[in-house]
Design an enzyme around this catalytic site. Structure first.
Site, PDB file in Angstrom:
ATOM      1  N   MET A  38      -6.983  12.931  47.049  1.00 44.26           N
ATOM      2  CA  MET A  38      -7.111  12.132  45.827  1.00 44.26           C
ATOM      3  C   MET A  38      -6.377  12.826  44.680  1.00 44.26           C
ATOM      4  O   MET A  38      -6.625  12.513  43.504  1.00 44.26           O
ATOM      5  CB  MET A  38      -8.580  11.906  45.478  1.00 44.26           C
ATOM      6  CG  MET A  38      -9.312  11.122  46.568  1.00 44.26           C
ATOM      7  SD  MET A  38     -10.754  10.240  45.981  1.00 44.26           S
ATOM      8  CE  MET A  38     -11.749  11.574  45.355  1.00 44.26           C
ATOM      9  N   HIS A  65      -5.269  21.467  44.508  1.00 46.50           N
ATOM     10  CA  HIS A  65      -5.596  22.879  44.308  1.00 46.50           C
ATOM     11  C   HIS A  65      -5.342  23.614  45.616  1.00 46.50           C
ATOM     12  O   HIS A  65      -4.869  23.008  46.599  1.00 46.50           O
ATOM     13  CB  HIS A  65      -7.040  23.042  43.817  1.00 46.50           C
ATOM     14  CG  HIS A  65      -8.051  22.334  44.671  1.00 46.50           C
ATOM     15  ND1 HIS A  65      -8.289  22.672  45.989  1.00 46.50           N
ATOM     16  CD2 HIS A  65      -8.867  21.279  44.409  1.00 46.50           C
ATOM     17  CE1 HIS A  65      -9.223  21.885  46.492  1.00 46.50           C
ATOM     18  NE2 HIS A  65      -9.578  21.010  45.554  1.00 46.50           N
ATOM     19  N   HIS A  84      -6.312  21.972  48.980  1.00 46.71           N
ATOM     20  CA  HIS A  84      -5.369  20.964  49.493  1.00 46.71           C
ATOM     21  C   HIS A  84      -4.107  21.644  50.049  1.00 46.71           C
ATOM     22  O   HIS A  84      -3.588  21.241  51.091  1.00 46.71           O
ATOM     23  CB  HIS A  84      -4.929  20.015  48.372  1.00 46.71           C
ATOM     24  CG  HIS A  84      -6.034  19.251  47.714  1.00 46.71           C
ATOM     25  ND1 HIS A  84      -6.385  19.442  46.397  1.00 46.71           N
ATOM     26  CD2 HIS A  84      -6.863  18.278  48.182  1.00 46.71           C
ATOM     27  CE1 HIS A  84      -7.363  18.612  46.083  1.00 46.71           C
ATOM     28  NE2 HIS A  84      -7.689  17.909  47.144  1.00 46.71           N
ATOM     29  N   GLN A 107     -14.446   4.176  47.144  1.00 45.06           N
ATOM     30  CA  GLN A 107     -15.398   5.194  47.604  1.00 45.06           C
ATOM     31  C   GLN A 107     -16.218   5.769  46.445  1.00 45.06           C
ATOM     32  O   GLN A 107     -17.024   6.674  46.644  1.00 45.06           O
ATOM     33  CB  GLN A 107     -14.694   6.299  48.393  1.00 45.06           C
ATOM     34  CG  GLN A 107     -13.815   7.215  47.589  1.00 45.06           C
ATOM     35  CD  GLN A 107     -12.994   8.107  48.506  1.00 45.06           C
ATOM     36  OE1 GLN A 107     -12.099   7.657  49.230  1.00 45.06           O
ATOM     37  NE2 GLN A 107     -13.312   9.396  48.502  1.00 45.06           N
ATOM     38  N   GLY A 127     -10.441  18.781  55.173  1.00 42.11           N
ATOM     39  CA  GLY A 127     -11.155  20.022  54.887  1.00 42.11           C
ATOM     40  C   GLY A 127     -12.589  19.947  55.379  1.00 42.11           C
ATOM     41  O   GLY A 127     -13.231  18.895  55.298  1.00 42.11           O
ATOM     42  N   GLN A 135     -17.706  13.820  55.749  1.00 49.09           N
ATOM     43  CA  GLN A 135     -16.521  12.955  55.783  1.00 49.09           C
ATOM     44  C   GLN A 135     -15.670  13.262  57.010  1.00 49.09           C
ATOM     45  O   GLN A 135     -15.180  12.351  57.695  1.00 49.09           O
ATOM     46  CB  GLN A 135     -15.701  13.157  54.512  1.00 49.09           C
ATOM     47  CG  GLN A 135     -14.340  12.462  54.537  1.00 49.09           C
ATOM     48  CD  GLN A 135     -13.588  12.663  53.246  1.00 49.09           C
ATOM     49  OE1 GLN A 135     -13.792  11.943  52.294  1.00 49.09           O
ATOM     50  NE2 GLN A 135     -12.719  13.664  53.216  1.00 49.09           N
ATOM     51  N   VAL A 185     -11.484  26.558  51.387  1.00 52.18           N
ATOM     52  CA  VAL A 185     -10.896  27.605  50.538  1.00 52.18           C
ATOM     53  C   VAL A 185     -11.803  27.793  49.335  1.00 52.18           C
ATOM     54  O   VAL A 185     -12.221  26.820  48.701  1.00 52.18           O
ATOM     55  CB  VAL A 185      -9.465  27.220  50.095  1.00 52.18           C
ATOM     56  CG1 VAL A 185      -8.883  28.279  49.174  1.00 52.18           C
ATOM     57  CG2 VAL A 185      -8.578  27.019  51.314  1.00 52.18           C
ATOM     58  N   MET A 210     -13.394  25.508  46.272  1.00 53.80           N
ATOM     59  CA  MET A 210     -12.456  24.837  45.366  1.00 53.80           C
ATOM     60  C   MET A 210     -12.666  23.330  45.440  1.00 53.80           C
ATOM     61  O   MET A 210     -12.892  22.767  46.510  1.00 53.80           O
ATOM     62  CB  MET A 210     -11.029  25.198  45.738  1.00 53.80           C
ATOM     63  CG  MET A 210     -10.715  26.633  45.407  1.00 53.80           C
ATOM     64  SD  MET A 210      -8.960  26.930  45.416  1.00 53.80           S
ATOM     65  CE  MET A 210      -8.966  28.676  45.067  1.00 53.80           C
ATOM     66  N   SER A 243     -11.575  19.565  42.971  1.00 51.26           N
ATOM     67  CA  SER A 243     -10.987  18.983  41.754  1.00 51.26           C
ATOM     68  C   SER A 243     -12.065  18.816  40.691  1.00 51.26           C
ATOM     69  O   SER A 243     -11.780  18.840  39.494  1.00 51.26           O
ATOM     70  CB  SER A 243     -10.355  17.634  42.078  1.00 51.26           C
ATOM     71  OG  SER A 243      -9.473  17.768  43.172  1.00 51.26           O
TER      72      SER A 243
HETATM   73  P1  AMP Z   1     -10.013  15.252  47.935  1.00 52.72           P
HETATM   74  O1  AMP Z   1      -8.737  15.240  47.175  1.00 52.72           O
HETATM   75  O2  AMP Z   1     -11.124  15.967  47.217  1.00 52.72           O
HETATM   76  O3  AMP Z   1     -10.394  13.913  48.489  1.00 52.72           O
HETATM   77  O4  AMP Z   1      -9.745  16.151  49.204  1.00 52.72           O
HETATM   78  C1  AMP Z   1      -8.682  15.899  50.062  1.00 52.72           C
HETATM   79  C2  AMP Z   1      -8.822  16.748  51.278  1.00 52.72           C
HETATM   80  O5  AMP Z   1      -8.803  18.125  50.899  1.00 52.72           O
HETATM   81  C3  AMP Z   1     -10.141  16.518  52.016  1.00 52.72           C
HETATM   82  O6  AMP Z   1      -9.916  16.558  53.416  1.00 52.72           O
HETATM   83  C4  AMP Z   1     -10.969  17.668  51.547  1.00 52.72           C
HETATM   84  O7  AMP Z   1     -11.977  18.034  52.468  1.00 52.72           O
HETATM   85  C5  AMP Z   1      -9.938  18.759  51.435  1.00 52.72           C
HETATM   86  N1  AMP Z   1     -10.418  19.816  50.544  1.00 52.72           N
HETATM   87  C6  AMP Z   1     -10.931  19.659  49.293  1.00 52.72           C
HETATM   88  N2  AMP Z   1     -11.323  20.855  48.810  1.00 52.72           N
HETATM   89  C7  AMP Z   1     -11.069  21.768  49.776  1.00 52.72           C
HETATM   90  C8  AMP Z   1     -11.266  23.184  49.883  1.00 52.72           C
HETATM   91  N3  AMP Z   1     -11.809  23.904  48.903  1.00 52.72           N
HETATM   92  N4  AMP Z   1     -10.871  23.802  51.011  1.00 52.72           N
HETATM   93  C9  AMP Z   1     -10.328  23.079  52.038  1.00 52.72           C
HETATM   94  N5  AMP Z   1     -10.114  21.759  51.990  1.00 52.72           N
HETATM   95  C10 AMP Z   1     -10.481  21.107  50.884  1.00 52.72           C
END
Ligand code: AMP
Length: 293
Positions: A30, A34, A37, A61, A147, A153, A176, A184, A186
């Site tokens: 999304m 960071h 990602h 969502q 992640g 999810q 991470v 980490m 957003s």
């Molecule tokens: P999001 O942008 O939050 O929807 O996350 C996009 C993808 O990045 C998802 O598969 C998350 O699980 C993964 N993700 C978000 N934060 C982390 C993190 N700290 N470490 C590893 N993967 C992450």
């Protein structure tokens, strides 16, 4: 890196890649990228010939009281970061491209989406599964990277591709963390300094659960108790759940088991944070500390 907003343009690129016989890895996000990602992008780059990143803040969502409108949008920066991390293609559609007039078909996940986040965020997993299904159909990747930070999810998506025979391998990647253990996210950007300090309580409580589970079997009540003791000492934390579950089905554990997953949802001020950690199992014991999932 090629940047697309239109599905039709991306499809032309995808056809060319297919004719060249090259394998594609997709990292759905999304945005507000960071290091978490970027670790997925780097893993995809190691495994695949071509890495595609999607950046789409998916309205379906988010619930009516969620943070859809104030969710951080930093596309120019995301483009630079994804490019630097080795992405070859970035797909950033507008909502009308993904949900044109007349859109009405959705993916309805099963019982795995009815626990933990499910009841607290009605419609969230249907929205997430639907957008992931659409992204997998648009990009048609050989592999897609998610992640473990969003553990439920990941399990919902794994179940979906199995149930719907989607020809994509789902790869779950480690969480991470910041140096003090905070996963980490957003959403960490919403935290003021005082809340940022308090937010470490999520990791500290998971670590306490992990320590309580040293030995051959995880006692779910002991692990839940260890988490609650740490969380209750932080006045800025309002716990939604602190659960210990079966890592495959995500149903709450009722008896000691060799492996478990501890999962948390906690409000720090107005910001809702989630995290999780695997408990038990030989892998984590061999490392001598919690594995960062
Ligand atoms: P999001 O942008 O939050 O929807 O996350 C996009 C993808 O990045 C998802 O598969 C998350 O699980 C993964 N993700 C978000 N934060 C982390 C993190 N700290 N470490 C590893 N993967 C992450």
């Amino acid at each position: 890196m090629r940047v697309y907003a239109a599905i039709a343009d991306l499809r032309v690129d995808r056809s060319r890649i297919r004719m060249e016989g090259r394998a594609v890895g997709l990292v759905p996000t999304m945005g507000a990228l960071h290091e978490g990602h970027l670790s997925l992008i780097r893993q995809a780059k190691r495994d695949c010939d071509v890495v595609a990143v999607s950046v789409f803040v998916n309205p379906t969502q988010f619930g009516p009281h969620d943070d859809y409108l104030r969710y951080p949008r930093t596309l120019e920066r995301d483009i630079a970061l994804a490019d630097n991390a080795g992405a070859d293609v970035l797909f950033a559609p507008e909502p009308a491209e993904m949900y044109p007039d007349g859109f009405q078909t959705t993916v309805q996940p099963g019982p795995i989406a009815d626990v933990l986040e499910g009841p607290l965020r009605p419609g969230h997993f249907a929205g997430a599964a639907t957008i992931v299904a659409k992204m997998l159909n648009i990009v048609q990747p050989e592999r897609a990277y998610f992640g473990r930070k969003d553990y439920q999810q990941l399990r919902v998506v794994e179940r979906m591709v199995r149930d719907l025979d989607t020809p994509t391998q789902i790869v779950g990647c480690p969480t991470v963390r910041e140096p003090d253990g905070l996963a980490m996210s957003s959403r960490n950007a919403y935290l003021c300094a005082e809340e940022r300090r308090a937010a470490t309580v999520l990791y500290l409580s998971l670590e306490a659960a992990w320590r309580s589970a040293e030995g051959s079997l995880v006692d779910p009540d002991a692990a839940r108790g260890a988490m609650r003791r740490v969380l209750s000492a932080e006045p800025l934390a309002a716990v939604q759940y602190a659960e210990v579950a079966n890592p495959e089905t995500l149903q709450p554990l009722t008896a000691p088991a060799p492996r478990a997953i501890a999962l948390l949802a906690v409000f720090i001020g107005r910001t809702r944070l989630i995290d999780n950690m695997e408990l038990g199992g030989l892998a984590s014991m061999e490392l001598g500390g919690p594995t960062c999932h």
